[in-house]
Design a protein around this motif. Structure first.
Motif, PDB file in Angstrom:
ATOM      1  N   ALA A  87       6.423  49.395  53.082  1.00  0.00           N
ATOM      2  CA  ALA A  87       6.796  50.800  52.891  1.00  0.00           C
ATOM      3  C   ALA A  87       8.316  50.954  52.800  1.00  0.00           C
ATOM      4  O   ALA A  87       8.867  51.965  53.230  1.00  0.00           O
ATOM      5  CB  ALA A  87       6.230  51.634  54.037  1.00  0.00           C
ATOM      6  N   VAL A  88       8.988  49.975  52.211  1.00  0.00           N
ATOM      7  CA  VAL A  88      10.449  49.973  52.183  1.00  0.00           C
ATOM      8  C   VAL A  88      11.029  51.186  51.448  1.00  0.00           C
ATOM      9  O   VAL A  88      12.144  51.613  51.750  1.00  0.00           O
ATOM     10  CB  VAL A  88      10.990  48.640  51.601  1.00  0.00           C
ATOM     11  CG1 VAL A  88      10.797  48.562  50.092  1.00  0.00           C
ATOM     12  CG2 VAL A  88      12.448  48.437  51.991  1.00  0.00           C
ATOM     13  N   LYS A  89      10.283  51.753  50.531  1.00  0.00           N
ATOM     14  CA  LYS A  89      10.798  52.929  49.814  1.00  0.00           C
ATOM     15  C   LYS A  89      11.012  54.122  50.746  1.00  0.00           C
ATOM     16  O   LYS A  89      11.715  55.064  50.391  1.00  0.00           O
ATOM     17  CB  LYS A  89       9.863  53.310  48.668  1.00  0.00           C
ATOM     18  CG  LYS A  89       9.927  52.320  47.518  1.00  0.00           C
ATOM     19  CD  LYS A  89       9.083  52.765  46.347  1.00  0.00           C
ATOM     20  CE  LYS A  89       9.192  51.774  45.198  1.00  0.00           C
ATOM     21  NZ  LYS A  89       8.426  52.219  44.028  1.00  0.00           N
ATOM     22  N   ASP A  90      10.441  54.069  51.935  1.00  0.00           N
ATOM     23  CA  ASP A  90      10.629  55.138  52.922  1.00  0.00           C
ATOM     24  C   ASP A  90      11.716  54.820  53.944  1.00  0.00           C
ATOM     25  O   ASP A  90      11.905  55.565  54.902  1.00  0.00           O
ATOM     26  CB  ASP A  90       9.309  55.394  53.670  1.00  0.00           C
ATOM     27  CG  ASP A  90       8.229  55.964  52.778  1.00  0.00           C
ATOM     28  OD1 ASP A  90       8.567  56.670  51.804  1.00  0.00           O
ATOM     29  OD2 ASP A  90       7.043  55.689  53.055  1.00  0.00           O
ATOM     30  N   THR A  91      12.445  53.732  53.746  1.00  0.00           N
ATOM     31  CA  THR A  91      13.389  53.290  54.774  1.00  0.00           C
ATOM     32  C   THR A  91      14.460  54.326  55.094  1.00  0.00           C
ATOM     33  O   THR A  91      14.832  54.493  56.253  1.00  0.00           O
ATOM     34  CB  THR A  91      14.013  51.925  54.418  1.00  0.00           C
ATOM     35  OG1 THR A  91      14.767  51.477  55.547  1.00  0.00           O
ATOM     36  CG2 THR A  91      14.886  51.975  53.186  1.00  0.00           C
ATOM     37  N   THR A  92      14.969  55.037  54.105  1.00  0.00           N
ATOM     38  CA  THR A  92      16.001  56.038  54.407  1.00  0.00           C
ATOM     39  C   THR A  92      15.398  57.245  55.130  1.00  0.00           C
ATOM     40  O   THR A  92      16.050  57.846  55.984  1.00  0.00           O
ATOM     41  CB  THR A  92      16.761  56.473  53.140  1.00  0.00           C
ATOM     42  OG1 THR A  92      15.835  56.960  52.171  1.00  0.00           O
ATOM     43  CG2 THR A  92      17.556  55.310  52.551  1.00  0.00           C
ATOM     44  N   LYS A  93      14.159  57.574  54.812  1.00  0.00           N
ATOM     45  CA  LYS A  93      13.474  58.662  55.536  1.00  0.00           C
ATOM     46  C   LYS A  93      13.239  58.255  56.986  1.00  0.00           C
ATOM     47  O   LYS A  93      13.409  59.065  57.903  1.00  0.00           O
ATOM     48  CB  LYS A  93      12.141  58.991  54.868  1.00  0.00           C
ATOM     49  CG  LYS A  93      12.277  59.639  53.511  1.00  0.00           C
ATOM     50  CD  LYS A  93      10.922  59.848  52.880  1.00  0.00           C
ATOM     51  CE  LYS A  93      11.100  60.290  51.431  1.00  0.00           C
ATOM     52  NZ  LYS A  93       9.852  60.235  50.691  1.00  0.00           N
ATOM     53  N   ARG A  94      12.850  56.994  57.192  1.00  0.00           N
ATOM     54  CA  ARG A  94      12.638  56.512  58.558  1.00  0.00           C
ATOM     55  C   ARG A  94      13.954  56.509  59.326  1.00  0.00           C
ATOM     56  O   ARG A  94      14.000  56.840  60.512  1.00  0.00           O
ATOM     57  CB  ARG A  94      12.008  55.115  58.553  1.00  0.00           C
ATOM     58  CG  ARG A  94      10.571  55.115  58.081  1.00  0.00           C
ATOM     59  CD  ARG A  94       9.846  53.819  58.379  1.00  0.00           C
ATOM     60  NE  ARG A  94      10.499  52.628  57.897  1.00  0.00           N
ATOM     61  CZ  ARG A  94      10.134  51.935  56.818  1.00  0.00           C
ATOM     62  NH1 ARG A  94       9.106  52.332  56.090  1.00  0.00           N
ATOM     63  NH2 ARG A  94      10.792  50.854  56.465  1.00  0.00           N
ATOM     64  N   ALA A  95      15.043  56.150  58.661  1.00  0.00           N
ATOM     65  CA  ALA A  95      16.354  56.148  59.317  1.00  0.00           C
ATOM     66  C   ALA A  95      16.738  57.561  59.753  1.00  0.00           C
ATOM     67  O   ALA A  95      17.265  57.750  60.864  1.00  0.00           O
ATOM     68  CB  ALA A  95      17.418  55.577  58.382  1.00  0.00           C
TER      69      ALA A  95
END
Length: 97
Positions: A17-25
């Motif tokens: 799910a790396v495309k969500d990494t900035t959302k997770r951050a």
């Protein structure tokens, strides 16, 4: 406030799910506020670790609770380093005998 450097690596779940990494951050930054932890910086990196964060927390117990809460989401594995500024280090050195 106590300073910390966190080195993080994506888990299998996190990289899928790396495309969500900035959302997770962004979520981690908000979650930190609930713990009294302030995310100062976050960098996505090349090499042995995928992310490097600098944070400030009131104490080690608070930072540990925050880190465990992040870990239970299952997207990253972390290594947390207690960091000392030059002033901190000078105070430590002054206590040596």
């Amino acid at each position: 406030m106590t300073r910390y450097i966190v080195l993080a690596s994506f888990t299998d779940q996190g990289i899928r799910a790396v495309k969500d990494t900035t959302k997770r951050a962004a979520y981690v930054r908000e979650m930190g506020q609930q713990f009294g932890v302030q995310m100062k910086d976050i960098y996505w990196t090349l090499g042995a670790y995928d992310l490097v964060l600098t944070l400030e927390a009131p104490d080690d117990a608070t930072m540990t609770a925050f880190g465990l809460s992040i870990g239970q989401a299952g997207n990253v594995r972390t290594q947390t380093l207690r960091a000392f500024s030059m002033d901190d280090m000078n105070d430590i050195l002054a206590k040596m005998k």
